[in-house]
Write a protein that holds these residues in place. Structure first.
Motif, PDB file in Angstrom:
ATOM      1  N   ILE A  19      39.464  26.021  29.348  1.00  0.00           N
ATOM      2  CA  ILE A  19      40.511  26.504  30.245  1.00  0.00           C
ATOM      3  C   ILE A  19      39.833  27.372  31.290  1.00  0.00           C
ATOM      4  CG2 ILE A  19      42.517  28.035  30.459  1.00  0.00           C
ATOM      5  CD1 ILE A  19      43.365  27.119  27.648  1.00  0.00           C
ATOM      6  N   VAL A  20      40.120  27.107  32.561  1.00  0.00           N
ATOM      7  CA  VAL A  20      39.554  27.910  33.637  1.00  0.00           C
ATOM      8  C   VAL A  20      40.482  29.089  33.906  1.00  0.00           C
ATOM      9  CG1 VAL A  20      38.837  27.953  36.061  1.00  0.00           C
ATOM     10  CG2 VAL A  20      38.333  25.949  34.627  1.00  0.00           C
ATOM     11  N   ASN A  21      39.876  30.257  33.975  1.00  0.00           N
ATOM     12  CA  ASN A  21      40.591  31.494  34.244  1.00  0.00           C
ATOM     13  C   ASN A  21      40.365  31.904  35.692  1.00  0.00           C
ATOM     14  OD1 ASN A  21      41.837  33.982  34.127  1.00  0.00           O
ATOM     15  ND2 ASN A  21      40.165  34.984  33.045  1.00  0.00           N
ATOM     16  N   ALA A  22      41.440  32.106  36.417  1.00  0.00           N
ATOM     17  CA  ALA A  22      41.359  32.668  37.763  1.00  0.00           C
ATOM     18  C   ALA A  22      41.189  34.174  37.584  1.00  0.00           C
ATOM     19  CB  ALA A  22      42.617  32.338  38.558  1.00  0.00           C
ATOM     20  N   ALA A  23      39.958  34.575  37.349  1.00  0.00           N
ATOM     21  CA  ALA A  23      39.634  35.945  36.953  1.00  0.00           C
ATOM     22  C   ALA A  23      39.469  36.870  38.149  1.00  0.00           C
ATOM     23  CB  ALA A  23      38.328  35.935  36.147  1.00  0.00           C
ATOM     24  N   ASN A  24      39.521  38.168  37.864  1.00  0.00           N
ATOM     25  CA  ASN A  24      39.067  39.109  38.879  1.00  0.00           C
ATOM     26  C   ASN A  24      37.599  39.394  38.591  1.00  0.00           C
ATOM     27  OD1 ASN A  24      38.767  41.562  37.226  1.00  0.00           O
ATOM     28  ND2 ASN A  24      41.002  41.568  37.149  1.00  0.00           N
ATOM     29  N   SER A  25      36.909  39.960  39.542  1.00  0.00           N
ATOM     30  CA  SER A  25      35.456  40.085  39.413  1.00  0.00           C
ATOM     31  C   SER A  25      35.021  40.972  38.255  1.00  0.00           C
ATOM     32  CB  SER A  25      34.841  40.577  40.721  1.00  0.00           C
ATOM     33  OG  SER A  25      35.290  41.883  41.006  1.00  0.00           O
ATOM     34  N   SER A  26      35.883  41.846  37.781  1.00  0.00           N
ATOM     35  CA  SER A  26      35.503  42.740  36.684  1.00  0.00           C
ATOM     36  C   SER A  26      35.333  42.001  35.361  1.00  0.00           C
ATOM     37  CB  SER A  26      36.552  43.843  36.503  1.00  0.00           C
ATOM     38  OG  SER A  26      37.710  43.336  35.839  1.00  0.00           O
ATOM     39  N   LEU A  27      35.961  40.832  35.237  1.00  0.00           N
ATOM     40  CA  LEU A  27      35.980  40.049  33.989  1.00  0.00           C
ATOM     41  C   LEU A  27      36.715  40.765  32.863  1.00  0.00           C
ATOM     42  CD1 LEU A  27      32.350  38.584  33.864  1.00  0.00           C
ATOM     43  CD2 LEU A  27      34.463  37.401  34.525  1.00  0.00           C
ATOM     44  N   LEU A  28      37.439  41.821  33.177  1.00  0.00           N
ATOM     45  CA  LEU A  28      38.055  42.621  32.119  1.00  0.00           C
ATOM     46  C   LEU A  28      39.565  42.441  32.025  1.00  0.00           C
ATOM     47  CD1 LEU A  28      35.935  45.877  32.562  1.00  0.00           C
ATOM     48  CD2 LEU A  28      35.538  43.935  31.029  1.00  0.00           C
ATOM     49  N   GLY A  29      40.060  41.328  32.524  1.00  0.00           N
ATOM     50  CA  GLY A  29      41.503  41.066  32.467  1.00  0.00           C
ATOM     51  C   GLY A  29      42.188  41.587  33.709  1.00  0.00           C
ATOM     52  N   GLY A  30      43.424  41.238  33.858  1.00  0.00           N
ATOM     53  CA  GLY A  30      44.194  41.655  35.029  1.00  0.00           C
ATOM     54  C   GLY A  30      45.593  41.093  34.928  1.00  0.00           C
ATOM     55  N   GLY A  31      46.148  40.707  36.066  1.00  0.00           N
ATOM     56  CA  GLY A  31      47.487  40.151  36.092  1.00  0.00           C
ATOM     57  C   GLY A  31      47.445  38.634  36.180  1.00  0.00           C
ATOM     58  N   GLY A  32      48.597  38.027  36.343  1.00  0.00           N
ATOM     59  CA  GLY A  32      48.702  36.590  36.541  1.00  0.00           C
ATOM     60  C   GLY A  32      48.045  35.777  35.450  1.00  0.00           C
ATOM     61  N   VAL A  33      47.346  34.699  35.845  1.00  0.00           N
ATOM     62  CA  VAL A  33      46.657  33.811  34.908  1.00  0.00           C
ATOM     63  C   VAL A  33      45.650  34.600  34.080  1.00  0.00           C
ATOM     64  CG1 VAL A  33      45.035  31.871  34.751  1.00  0.00           C
ATOM     65  CG2 VAL A  33      46.980  31.727  36.301  1.00  0.00           C
ATOM     66  N   ASP A  34      44.908  35.478  34.732  1.00  0.00           N
ATOM     67  CA  ASP A  34      43.879  36.270  34.056  1.00  0.00           C
ATOM     68  C   ASP A  34      44.479  37.079  32.905  1.00  0.00           C
ATOM     69  OD1 ASP A  34      41.325  37.336  33.635  1.00  0.00           O
ATOM     70  OD2 ASP A  34      41.502  38.817  35.227  1.00  0.00           O
ATOM     71  N   GLY A  35      45.527  37.804  33.178  1.00  0.00           N
ATOM     72  CA  GLY A  35      46.178  38.605  32.140  1.00  0.00           C
ATOM     73  C   GLY A  35      46.748  37.756  31.020  1.00  0.00           C
ATOM     74  N   ALA A  36      47.359  36.632  31.392  1.00  0.00           N
ATOM     75  CA  ALA A  36      47.958  35.743  30.386  1.00  0.00           C
ATOM     76  C   ALA A  36      46.887  35.174  29.454  1.00  0.00           C
ATOM     77  CB  ALA A  36      48.728  34.616  31.072  1.00  0.00           C
ATOM     78  N   ILE A  37      45.751  34.784  29.998  1.00  0.00           N
ATOM     79  CA  ILE A  37      44.666  34.228  29.180  1.00  0.00           C
ATOM     80  C   ILE A  37      44.113  35.298  28.239  1.00  0.00           C
ATOM     81  CG2 ILE A  37      42.252  33.441  29.312  1.00  0.00           C
ATOM     82  CD1 ILE A  37      43.179  31.619  31.656  1.00  0.00           C
ATOM     83  N   HIS A  38      43.905  36.488  28.742  1.00  0.00           N
ATOM     84  CA  HIS A  38      43.397  37.567  27.891  1.00  0.00           C
ATOM     85  C   HIS A  38      44.414  37.940  26.803  1.00  0.00           C
ATOM     86  CE1 HIS A  38      39.477  38.980  29.431  1.00  0.00           C
ATOM     87  NE2 HIS A  38      39.864  38.369  30.546  1.00  0.00           N
ATOM     88  N   ARG A  39      45.700  38.007  27.146  1.00  0.00           N
ATOM     89  CA  ARG A  39      46.725  38.355  26.142  1.00  0.00           C
ATOM     90  C   ARG A  39      46.809  37.293  25.052  1.00  0.00           C
ATOM     91  NH1 ARG A  39      49.240  39.980  30.715  1.00  0.00           N
ATOM     92  NH2 ARG A  39      50.470  38.090  30.903  1.00  0.00           N
ATOM     93  N   ARG A  40      46.936  36.035  25.448  1.00  0.00           N
ATOM     94  CA  ARG A  40      47.107  34.968  24.459  1.00  0.00           C
ATOM     95  C   ARG A  40      45.810  34.677  23.712  1.00  0.00           C
ATOM     96  NH1 ARG A  40      51.535  30.722  24.547  1.00  0.00           N
ATOM     97  NH2 ARG A  40      52.374  32.630  25.366  1.00  0.00           N
TER      98      ARG A  40
END
Length: 182
Positions: A19-40
């Motif tokens: 699964i590709v994550n539309a991450a922010n540069s910090s790699l530490l989670g965030g909102g949107g797709v990034d947050g959803a992937i980290h939460r799940r």
């Protein structure tokens, strides 16, 4: 030839190799797709991202690059994190957005992934216009030589799904139309 399929839904529910994550540069989670992937996906993803930050990406993952971690509790083997460009009023470099797809597929190939699920990178808070983002994504994937057998674009809403469906129907590269799942 890589098969392109479209699904409208939640990328965190997809069963694929990566699964590709539309991450922010910090790699530490965030909102949107990034947050959803980290939460799940759970804490295993964040733990690997922290190790990557400490070892190789102290300043963050550069825009257009990609790196893989475990998928944690997701129904995938890996998460491939990529940082999309922010779209400004004056535009942005489409080459950086294309690079997200290219680099993610290169990482997928290095892992031996045969199925990869992509979101519509940079179209949320990074504000890339959906029609243009869909064109760049589909053209880039079609133009790649890859061992990935299926690229699945998982689009969150109907507007995104329609934009990608229009591009997949375009004969450039001889790709296939939306799958029966769509």
């Amino acid at each position: 030839m890589t098969t392109l399929t479209l699904v409208q839904g939640d990328i965190t529910l997809e069963s694929v190799d990566a699964i590709v994550n539309a991450a922010n540069s910090s790699l530490l989670g965030g909102g949107g797709v990034d947050g959803a992937i980290h939460r799940r996906g759970g804490p295993a993803i964040l733990e690997e991202c922290r190790r990557l930050r400490a070892a190789r990406y102290g300043g963050g993952l550069p825009t257009g690059q990609a790196v893989a971690t475990t998928a944690g509790a997701l129904d995938a083997r890996w998460v491939i994190h990529t940082v999309g460009p922010v779209y400004q009023r004056s535009g942005a470099d489409p080459g950086l957005l294309a690079s997200c797809y290219r680099e993610s597929l290169k990482v997928a190939d290095s892992l031996g992934a045969r199925s990869v699920a992509f979101p519509a990178i940079s179209t949320g808070v990074y504000r890339w216009p959906m029609d243009d983002a869909a064109r760049i994504a589909v053209e880039t994937v079609r133009g790649m030589e890859t061992a990935v057998e299926e690229v699945r674009f998982v689009l969150f809403d109907e507007r995104a799904f329609r934009a990608f469906a229009e591009q997949v129907r375009t004969p450039y590269g001889g790709g296939q139309g939306p799958s029966p799942e769509s």
